[in-house]
Write a protein that holds these residues in place. Structure first.
Motif, PDB file in Angstrom:
ATOM      1  N   ASP A 196       0.805  -1.362  -0.112  1.00 28.70           N
ATOM      2  CA  ASP A 196      -0.042   0.076  -0.059  1.00 28.70           C
ATOM      3  C   ASP A 196       0.867   1.236   0.016  1.00 28.70           C
ATOM      4  N   VAL A 197       2.014   1.177   1.074  1.00 25.78           N
ATOM      5  CA  VAL A 197       2.735   2.482   0.955  1.00 25.78           C
ATOM      6  C   VAL A 197       3.472   2.545  -0.602  1.00 25.78           C
ATOM      7  N   LEU A 198       3.967   1.503  -0.899  1.00 21.78           N
ATOM      8  CA  LEU A 198       4.829   1.761  -2.295  1.00 21.78           C
ATOM      9  C   LEU A 198       4.045   2.216  -3.329  1.00 21.78           C
ATOM     10  N   ALA A 199       2.604   1.737  -3.199  1.00 20.56           N
ATOM     11  CA  ALA A 199       1.565   2.347  -4.333  1.00 20.56           C
ATOM     12  C   ALA A 199       1.550   3.959  -4.289  1.00 20.56           C
ATOM     13  N   LEU A 200       1.666   4.295  -3.220  1.00 21.59           N
ATOM     14  CA  LEU A 200       1.506   5.860  -3.033  1.00 21.59           C
ATOM     15  C   LEU A 200       2.594   6.429  -2.865  1.00 21.59           C
ATOM     16  N   VAL A 201       3.888   6.029  -2.811  1.00 23.14           N
ATOM     17  CA  VAL A 201       5.172   6.373  -3.081  1.00 23.14           C
ATOM     18  C   VAL A 201       5.301   6.398  -4.427  1.00 23.14           C
ATOM     19  N   GLY A 202       4.788   5.376  -5.651  1.00 24.33           N
ATOM     20  CA  GLY A 202       4.661   5.465  -6.964  1.00 24.33           C
ATOM     21  C   GLY A 202       3.921   6.882  -7.269  1.00 24.33           C
ATOM     22  N   ARG A 203       2.987   7.381  -6.713  1.00 28.54           N
ATOM     23  CA  ARG A 203       2.197   8.412  -6.962  1.00 28.54           C
ATOM     24  C   ARG A 203       2.992   9.737  -6.578  1.00 28.54           C
ATOM     25  N   GLY A 204       4.209   9.508  -6.054  1.00 28.78           N
ATOM     26  CA  GLY A 204       4.944  10.825  -5.736  1.00 28.78           C
ATOM     27  C   GLY A 204       4.440  11.451  -4.556  1.00 28.78           C
ATOM     28  N   LEU A 205       3.632  10.769  -3.604  1.00 30.01           N
ATOM     29  CA  LEU A 205       2.977  11.203  -2.265  1.00 30.01           C
ATOM     30  C   LEU A 205       4.223  11.285  -1.122  1.00 30.01           C
ATOM     31  N   SER A 206       4.000  12.318  -0.495  1.00 30.38           N
ATOM     32  CA  SER A 206       5.259  12.608   0.495  1.00 30.38           C
ATOM     33  C   SER A 206       4.836  11.544   1.872  1.00 30.38           C
ATOM     34  N   ASN A 207       5.651  11.521   2.910  1.00 31.62           N
ATOM     35  CA  ASN A 207       5.501  10.756   3.784  1.00 31.62           C
ATOM     36  C   ASN A 207       4.301  11.072   4.488  1.00 31.62           C
ATOM     37  N   GLN A 208       4.025  12.471   4.721  1.00 35.64           N
ATOM     38  CA  GLN A 208       2.800  13.077   5.477  1.00 35.64           C
ATOM     39  C   GLN A 208       1.755  12.509   4.835  1.00 35.64           C
ATOM     40  N   ASP A 209       1.587  12.782   3.547  1.00 33.62           N
ATOM     41  CA  ASP A 209       0.385  12.564   2.701  1.00 33.62           C
ATOM     42  C   ASP A 209      -0.022  11.061   2.663  1.00 33.62           C
ATOM     43  N   ILE A 210       1.096  10.063   2.843  1.00 35.62           N
ATOM     44  CA  ILE A 210       0.703   8.854   2.764  1.00 35.62           C
ATOM     45  C   ILE A 210       0.271   8.233   4.038  1.00 35.62           C
ATOM     46  N   GLY A 211       0.826   8.865   5.313  1.00 41.42           N
ATOM     47  CA  GLY A 211       0.221   8.806   6.303  1.00 41.42           C
ATOM     48  C   GLY A 211      -1.225   9.256   6.737  1.00 41.42           C
ATOM     49  N   LEU A 212      -1.711  10.231   6.160  1.00 39.85           N
ATOM     50  CA  LEU A 212      -3.050  10.851   6.238  1.00 39.85           C
ATOM     51  C   LEU A 212      -3.869   9.635   5.322  1.00 39.85           C
ATOM     52  N   GLY A 213      -3.434   9.214   4.225  1.00 35.73           N
ATOM     53  CA  GLY A 213      -4.258   8.295   3.431  1.00 35.73           C
ATOM     54  C   GLY A 213      -4.430   6.828   3.858  1.00 35.73           C
ATOM     55  N   LEU A 214      -3.424   6.517   4.625  1.00 31.44           N
ATOM     56  CA  LEU A 214      -3.230   5.225   5.355  1.00 31.44           C
ATOM     57  C   LEU A 214      -3.664   5.269   6.937  1.00 31.44           C
ATOM     58  N   SER A 215      -4.243   6.498   7.573  1.00 27.87           N
ATOM     59  CA  SER A 215      -3.962   6.572   9.045  1.00 27.87           C
ATOM     60  C   SER A 215      -2.806   5.811   9.844  1.00 27.87           C
ATOM     61  N   LEU A 216      -1.754   6.364   9.202  1.00 24.89           N
ATOM     62  CA  LEU A 216      -0.482   5.975   9.760  1.00 24.89           C
ATOM     63  C   LEU A 216       0.224   7.341  10.354  1.00 24.89           C
ATOM     64  N   SER A 217       1.085   7.137  11.270  1.00 21.54           N
ATOM     65  CA  SER A 217       2.023   8.205  11.644  1.00 21.54           C
ATOM     66  C   SER A 217       3.032   8.452  10.637  1.00 21.54           C
ATOM     67  N   GLU A 218       3.806   9.705  10.513  1.00 25.28           N
ATOM     68  CA  GLU A 218       4.699   9.947   9.530  1.00 25.28           C
ATOM     69  C   GLU A 218       5.839   8.974   9.940  1.00 25.28           C
ATOM     70  N   GLY A 219       6.272   8.868  11.184  1.00 21.56           N
ATOM     71  CA  GLY A 219       7.188   7.831  11.674  1.00 21.56           C
ATOM     72  C   GLY A 219       7.152   6.483  10.980  1.00 21.56           C
ATOM     73  N   THR A 220       5.880   5.887  11.198  1.00 24.90           N
ATOM     74  CA  THR A 220       5.513   4.687  10.728  1.00 24.90           C
ATOM     75  C   THR A 220       5.875   4.469   9.094  1.00 24.90           C
ATOM     76  N   VAL A 221       5.405   5.497   8.548  1.00 23.80           N
ATOM     77  CA  VAL A 221       5.401   5.565   7.074  1.00 23.80           C
ATOM     78  C   VAL A 221       7.063   5.728   6.470  1.00 23.80           C
ATOM     79  N   LYS A 222       7.747   6.205   7.187  1.00 28.75           N
ATOM     80  CA  LYS A 222       9.176   6.468   7.077  1.00 28.75           C
ATOM     81  C   LYS A 222       9.655   4.959   7.333  1.00 28.75           C
ATOM     82  N   ALA A 223       9.256   4.296   8.333  1.00 31.76           N
ATOM     83  CA  ALA A 223       9.868   3.166   8.608  1.00 31.76           C
ATOM     84  C   ALA A 223       9.383   2.085   7.686  1.00 31.76           C
ATOM     85  N   HIS A 224       8.230   2.168   6.848  1.00 37.27           N
ATOM     86  CA  HIS A 224       7.815   1.365   5.977  1.00 37.27           C
ATOM     87  C   HIS A 224       8.400   1.494   4.730  1.00 37.27           C
TER      88      HIS A 224
END
Length: 222
Positions: free
Chosen positions: A161-189
């Motif tokens: 899920d995270v990779l798909a959003l990275v592929g769309r050019g989203l920032s860690n913050q935007d990925i976190g908002l989209g997947l209901s994750l903290s920015e730190g968790t997104v960075k770890a992913h």
């Protein structure tokens, strides 16, 4: 504040880029260089968030400077800026760890968008460059798609899920908002994804996402 080291061997070009960046109160050019060697030294000294490097410079070109910074200062994101969009430059820039590739002939707003996107942990390719990358990918699409799908099977469902959003050019913050994750968790992913797939940066991850059909649309959008 997004701190930038700017390197271009033409003083007038540097002045123009500096003026464009100055229109955004959240961006500050902390140092300027006229060659790649000086750029690397200034990045070491100032530790900015972004190094904005021209490709063609004396003493050390921007691509070589980017490769050195990737090893010496991995926390600094590199954006390549050039008048050229030849495939060789694009391929070397991405392989060298660049998080962005901008053309000097682009709309000035694109420079601000690109710097913002990369500073937020995303990746940015000028639309013209993104189209060239995708066109190049489609040449051997089937073989690469099979290889990419096999790669992403190593990931957990959440990492895909995270990779798909990275592929769309989203920032860690935007990925976190989209997947209901903290920015730190997104960075770890993202770190885990790069490690599992043997990739160097988010642009390479975005290409894998595209090849594996995890996303739709052009890279650089989203």
């Amino acid at each position: 504040m997004i701190r930038v080291v700017l390197a271009d061997d033409e003083a007038m070009i540097r002045a123009g880029i500096r003026s464009i960046l100055a229109t955004d109160p959240g961006i500050e050019v902390v140092a300027e260089a006229a060659d790649g060697r000086a750029a690397v030294d200034l990045v070491r000294a100032h530790r900015p968030g972004i190094a904005l490097l021209d490709i063609r410079m004396p003493r050390m070109d921007g691509l070589s400077a980017a490769a050195e910074l990737r090893v010496a200062m991995p926390g600094v994101a590199v954006i390549m800026l050039t008048t050229f969009d030849e495939d060789e430059y694009v391929a070397r820039a991405l392989a060298g760890g660049a998080a962005g590739f901008l053309l000097k002939a682009s709309d000035p707003r694109e420079l601000l968008i690109g710097v913002r996107a990369v500073a937020d942990g995303g990746a940015y390719l000028s639309p013209r460059i993104a189209r060239k990358v995708i066109t190049r990918l489609t040449g051997g699409r089937l073989a690469r798609a099979d290889a990419a799908r096999a790669k992403v099977q190593r990931l957990t469902p959440r990492e895909r899920d995270v990779l798909a959003l990275v592929g769309r050019g989203l920032s860690n913050q935007d990925i976190g908002l989209g997947l209901s994750l903290s920015e730190g968790t997104v960075k770890a992913h993202v770190s885990a994804i790069l490690l599992r797939l043997g990739l160097s940066n988010r642009v390479q991850a975005a290409i894998v996402a595209y090849e594996a059909d995890l996303i739709g649309g052009d890279l650089g959008e989203g």
